[in-house]
Design an enzyme around this catalytic site. Structure first.
Site, PDB file in Angstrom:
ATOM      1  N   TYR A   1       8.000   2.068   3.021  1.00 24.21           N
ATOM      2  CA  TYR A   1       7.125   0.875   3.403  1.00 24.21           C
ATOM      3  C   TYR A   1       6.166   0.826   2.325  1.00 24.21           C
ATOM      4  CZ  TYR A   1       4.126  -2.164   6.123  1.00 24.21           C
ATOM      5  OH  TYR A   1       3.313  -3.258   6.633  1.00 24.21           O
TER       6      TYR A   1
ATOM      7  N   LYS B   1       5.292  -2.311  -0.321  1.00 23.27           N
ATOM      8  CA  LYS B   1       4.046  -3.108  -0.168  1.00 23.27           C
ATOM      9  C   LYS B   1       3.334  -3.017  -1.580  1.00 23.27           C
ATOM     10  CE  LYS B   1       4.724  -5.076   3.846  1.00 23.27           C
ATOM     11  NZ  LYS B   1       4.987  -6.415   4.039  1.00 23.27           N
TER      12      LYS B   1
END
Ligand code: NAP
Length: 243
Positions: free
Chosen positions: A154, A158
């Site tokens: 993640y 991002k």
């Protein structure tokens, strides 16, 4: 105001995306509500948006699928018109420690969170360039700025969104298309359900989680003329967590 503008919001069936779609509709934009599978929830968002007197349509599309995104963007153009505003919000988590993370967990998060944003930008950009006016907002995360243990996939996705945002901002600036990123901290949605009392949440200087509507206000600012001199920026909205 956004009267006459056509906005596309991915991951808009619930959470932050829903709040953004409804905020843009309240400002007069027609909205395309994209989600992966929650057709009923997307249709409910469409009905809420239409109550503001705008046009709104729901589209089921897996943003990680390049060709499906192409077909969906074409359908949006046919049903609503050429896109002025793109908000890349769709995202998932598949948390786990890096030493035991399955390859599939890494790939799926990168494919949806990062490649999904690329796919949308790739297919919408010709319309934005042609209009010589456009706004792209990508939803990153403070995990992409700070890194977060248990979120290698993640955090990488991002952080990738931030690089993508800056490159696209440089590339499209000459055509008057602005591209910015929002990096939320802990926002109350399905994604953070049950994390209200986590050690991480307790470190928030403002001592509360954020609301999807607060992120929507920031997105609305970034897609309006008032922010027309801001591009390639990453704005945290995290109650001070990443200070
Ligand atoms: P959420 O409540 O879990 O909603 C996720 C949305 O993304 C849903 O509309 C979902 O559609 C859609 N989606 C998931 N996979 C998709 C795919 N393959 N193709 C198209 N749409 C897909 O999430 P959220 O908390 O609102 O988060 C929204 C964004 O903000 C994400 O990018 C997330 O990483 C980011 N963010 C959230 C927080 C937070 O604290 N909540 C913090 C930082 C960043 P379905 O309903 O059909 O599944």
């Amino acid at each position: 105001m956004l009267n006459g503008k056509i906005a596309v919001v991915t991951g808009a069936s619930r959470g932050i995306g829903k709040a953004i779609a409804l905020k843009l509709a309240s400002l007069g934009a027609d909205v395309a509500v994209i989600c992966a599978s929650n057709k009923d929830k997307a249709e409910a968002v469409v009905l809420e948006a239409r109550a503001y007197g705008v046009r709104a349509e729901a589209f089921l599309c897996d943003v990680s699928d390049f060709n499906a995104v192409g077909d969906t963007v074409k359908a949006i153009k046919e049903q609503l018109g050429p896109v002025d505003i793109l908000v890349n919000n769709a995202g998932i988590t598949r948390d786990g420690l890096v030493m035991s993370m399955k390859e599939e967990a890494f790939d799926s998060v990168i494919d949806i969170n990062l490649k999904g944003a690329f796919n949308m930008i790739r297919h919408c950009t010709p319309m934005l360039i042609k209009k010589r006016c456009g706004k792209i907002v990508n939803i990153s995360s403070i995990s992409g700025i700070m890194g977060n243990a248990g979120q290698a996939n993640y955090s990488a996705s991002k952080a990738g969104i931030i690089g993508l945002t800056k490159a696209v901002a440089r590339e499209l600036a000459g055509r008057n298309v602005c591209c910015n990123a929002i990096a939320p901290g802990f926002i109350e949605t399905d994604m953070t359900q049950g994390m209200e009392d986590s050690a991480f949440a307790q470190q928030i200087p403002l001592k509360r989680m954020g609301k999807a509507e607060e992120v929507a206000e920031l997105a609305a600012f970034l897609v309006q003329d008032i922010s027309g001199y801001i591009t390639g920026e990453v704005i945290r909205i995290d109650g001070g967590l990443a200070i």
